[in-house]
Design a protein around this motif. Structure first.
Motif, mmCIF file in Angstrom:
data_model
loop_
_atom_site.group_PDB
_atom_site.id
_atom_site.type_symbol
_atom_site.label_atom_id
_atom_site.label_comp_id
_atom_site.label_asym_id
_atom_site.label_seq_id
_atom_site.Cartn_x
_atom_site.Cartn_y
_atom_site.Cartn_z
ATOM 1 N N PRO A 52 0.806 -1.204 0.000
ATOM 2 C CA PRO A 52 0.000 0.000 0.000
ATOM 3 C C PRO A 52 0.840 1.255 0.000
ATOM 4 C CG PRO A 52 -0.227 -1.195 2.050
ATOM 5 C CD PRO A 52 0.760 -1.930 1.196
ATOM 6 N N ARG A 53 0.224 2.428 -0.295
ATOM 7 C CA ARG A 53 1.055 3.615 -0.328
ATOM 8 C C ARG A 53 0.329 4.880 0.093
ATOM 9 N NH1 ARG A 53 3.328 7.915 -4.004
ATOM 10 N NH2 ARG A 53 1.864 9.336 -3.122
ATOM 11 N N SER A 54 1.028 5.840 0.676
ATOM 12 C CA SER A 54 0.441 7.102 1.045
ATOM 13 C C SER A 54 1.421 7.969 1.787
ATOM 14 C CB SER A 54 -0.782 6.873 1.896
ATOM 15 O OG SER A 54 -1.146 8.047 2.510
ATOM 16 N N ASP A 55 1.086 9.346 1.837
ATOM 17 C CA ASP A 55 2.144 10.174 2.398
ATOM 18 C C ASP A 55 1.758 11.599 2.698
ATOM 19 O OD1 ASP A 55 5.488 10.310 1.284
ATOM 20 O OD2 ASP A 55 4.420 12.091 1.731
ATOM 21 N N LEU A 56 0.565 11.917 3.048
ATOM 22 C CA LEU A 56 0.176 13.265 3.431
ATOM 23 C C LEU A 56 0.690 13.576 4.815
ATOM 24 C CD1 LEU A 56 -3.506 13.781 2.331
ATOM 25 C CD2 LEU A 56 -1.584 15.189 1.755
ATOM 26 N N ALA A 57 1.909 13.548 5.104
ATOM 27 C CA ALA A 57 2.516 13.869 6.398
ATOM 28 C C ALA A 57 1.518 13.989 7.511
ATOM 29 C CB ALA A 57 3.316 15.148 6.267
ATOM 30 N N ASN A 85 3.034 24.650 -3.497
ATOM 31 C CA ASN A 85 4.007 23.564 -3.473
ATOM 32 C C ASN A 85 5.408 24.151 -3.518
ATOM 33 O OD1 ASN A 85 4.094 20.471 -3.738
ATOM 34 N ND2 ASN A 85 5.577 21.130 -5.277
ATOM 35 N N PHE A 86 6.403 23.405 -3.046
ATOM 36 C CA PHE A 86 7.794 23.840 -3.175
ATOM 37 C C PHE A 86 8.551 22.787 -3.972
ATOM 38 C CE2 PHE A 86 12.260 23.816 -1.943
ATOM 39 C CZ PHE A 86 12.593 25.111 -2.267
ATOM 40 N N PRO A 87 8.975 23.162 -5.203
ATOM 41 C CA PRO A 87 8.669 24.412 -5.911
ATOM 42 C C PRO A 87 7.239 24.392 -6.458
ATOM 43 C CG PRO A 87 9.974 22.972 -7.298
ATOM 44 C CD PRO A 87 9.866 22.278 -5.979
ATOM 45 N N PRO A 88 6.720 25.564 -6.929
ATOM 46 C CA PRO A 88 5.370 25.579 -7.518
ATOM 47 C C PRO A 88 5.237 24.499 -8.589
ATOM 48 C CG PRO A 88 6.169 27.808 -7.249
ATOM 49 C CD PRO A 88 7.337 26.905 -6.921
ATOM 50 N N ALA A 89 4.046 23.905 -8.669
ATOM 51 C CA ALA A 89 3.877 22.741 -9.535
ATOM 52 C C ALA A 89 2.619 22.839 -10.388
ATOM 53 C CB ALA A 89 3.822 21.466 -8.692
ATOM 54 N N THR A 95 6.641 8.428 -0.894
ATOM 55 C CA THR A 95 6.285 8.160 0.500
ATOM 56 C C THR A 95 4.788 8.101 0.725
ATOM 57 O OG1 THR A 95 6.504 10.520 0.959
ATOM 58 C CG2 THR A 95 8.401 9.131 1.438
ATOM 59 N N GLY A 96 3.988 8.380 -0.297
ATOM 60 C CA GLY A 96 2.568 8.116 -0.209
ATOM 61 C C GLY A 96 1.644 9.298 -0.047
ATOM 62 N N VAL A 97 2.125 10.525 -0.137
ATOM 63 C CA VAL A 97 1.257 11.674 0.104
ATOM 64 C C VAL A 97 0.110 11.765 -0.889
ATOM 65 C CG1 VAL A 97 2.898 13.133 1.336
ATOM 66 C CG2 VAL A 97 2.915 13.122 -1.133
ATOM 67 N N ILE A 98 0.391 11.520 -2.144
ATOM 68 C CA ILE A 98 -0.662 11.627 -3.158
ATOM 69 C C ILE A 98 -1.656 10.485 -2.998
ATOM 70 C CG2 ILE A 98 -1.128 11.503 -5.646
ATOM 71 C CD1 ILE A 98 1.534 13.077 -5.978
ATOM 72 N N SER A 99 -1.172 9.308 -2.660
ATOM 73 C CA SER A 99 -2.072 8.186 -2.421
ATOM 74 C C SER A 99 -3.078 8.507 -1.325
ATOM 75 C CB SER A 99 -1.280 6.947 -2.023
ATOM 76 O OG SER A 99 -0.389 6.576 -3.034
ATOM 77 N N GLN A 100 -2.627 9.101 -0.248
ATOM 78 C CA GLN A 100 -3.532 9.458 0.841
ATOM 79 C C GLN A 100 -4.567 10.470 0.369
ATOM 80 O OE1 GLN A 100 -1.223 10.652 4.292
ATOM 81 N NE2 GLN A 100 -1.493 8.623 5.178
ATOM 82 N N ALA A 101 -4.135 11.409 -0.452
ATOM 83 C CA ALA A 101 -5.083 12.401 -0.967
ATOM 84 C C ALA A 101 -6.121 11.732 -1.857
ATOM 85 C CB ALA A 101 -4.339 13.495 -1.732
ATOM 86 N N LEU A 102 -5.706 10.766 -2.656
ATOM 87 C CA LEU A 102 -6.645 10.041 -3.501
ATOM 88 C C LEU A 102 -7.669 9.304 -2.652
ATOM 89 C CD1 LEU A 102 -4.150 8.593 -6.148
ATOM 90 C CD2 LEU A 102 -5.762 10.477 -6.476
ATOM 91 N N PRO A 106 0.492 19.147 0.542
ATOM 92 C CA PRO A 106 -0.949 18.861 0.576
ATOM 93 C C PRO A 106 -1.712 19.590 -0.519
ATOM 94 C CG PRO A 106 -0.134 19.171 2.808
ATOM 95 C CD PRO A 106 1.012 19.528 1.878
ATOM 96 N N SER A 107 -1.285 20.818 -0.851
ATOM 97 C CA SER A 107 -1.965 21.584 -1.896
ATOM 98 C C SER A 107 -1.884 20.868 -3.240
ATOM 99 C CB SER A 107 -1.340 22.980 -2.012
ATOM 100 O OG SER A 107 -1.896 23.693 -3.097
ATOM 101 N N LEU A 108 -0.699 20.415 -3.612
ATOM 102 C CA LEU A 108 -0.545 19.701 -4.877
ATOM 103 C C LEU A 108 -1.313 18.385 -4.847
ATOM 104 C CD1 LEU A 108 0.665 19.260 -7.662
ATOM 105 C CD2 LEU A 108 2.751 18.415 -6.561
#
Length: 221
Positions: free
Chosen positions: A26-31, A208-212, A87-94, A62-64
């Protein structure tokens, strides 16, 4: 023509089994919660080991992640495929946006990250493997049942031929669907005409850092 959405500038706030029985992750990463420090430390170690594979020195904000989640398209019986899970941040957002855990498949080439993802996203399928081998990594019954593909692999850093390998692999399992690709480039990170794609920038975030930007690429008719 799709509208480009831009985030308002505000201060940001503070073991699954594989579909075919193989050991996946599994994956995710929204700190979030106790995940954050572990995920960031792992990200930094991977970046120091292979900076070109990571593409950035910090995980996506989190914004991206929210912007990417809002651009997902899928029918109820379709899955979302994420390439380069990190590390999974986007997965958690999904997942937070409503994608069911059993409808999210993640491919991550870094074994340590895949192991981390197995621990933090129960119920989500994460495959430890190379996205260029998607036709073999994904069970045959998933081919053609993918609603959206999210690509976090820094394709802009790769030669044209290697970019093409990823694009062809995506097309083999999600014919005609194209893929979402987030990037820190001011313009399209891919030479879309050379790859016979249409390109649309669907979102941009300065938080985002950098803007995305979030780009959607679809095979040209």
């Amino acid at each position: 023509m799709a509208l480009l959405t831009i985030d308002a500038i505000t201060l940001p706030g503070p073991t699954a089994r594989s579909l075919d029985g193989r050991d996946m992750a599994p994956r995710s990463d929204l700190a979030l919660a106790d995940n954050g420090a572990t995920g960031r430390g792992l990200f930094l170690r991977e970046w120091l080991t292979n900076p070109l594979r990571m593409g950035s020195i910090v995980p996506s904000s989190p914004s991206l992640c929210r912007r990417i989640a809002r651009t997902i398209r899928r029918a109820p019986d379709e899955v979302v495929l994420e390439l380069g899970a990190g590390t999974g941040v986007i997965s958690q957002a999904l997942l937070a946006s409503g994608v069911p855990a059993d409808k999210l498949i993640v491919v991550e080439i870094a074994t340590d990250m895949a192991r981390h993802l197995r621990e933090i996203l129960p119920g989500t399928t994460v495959i430890d493997g190379d996205a260029r081998d998607l036709p073999n990594l994904l069970p045959a019954e998933i081919h053609g049942r993918i609603g959206s593909v999210v690509c976090g692999i820094p394709l802009v850093l790769l030669p044209l031929a290697e970019q093409r390998r990823f694009i062809d692999a995506i097309e083999a399992v999600a014919p005609g669907r194209g893929f979402l690709h987030y990037s820190y480039c001011v313009t399209s990170p891919l030479p879309w005409r050379k790859h016979r794609l249409s390109a649309e920038r669907e979102a941009w975030t300065p938080l985002n850092f950098p803007p995305a930007s979030v780009w959607r690429y679809i095979p040209a008719a």
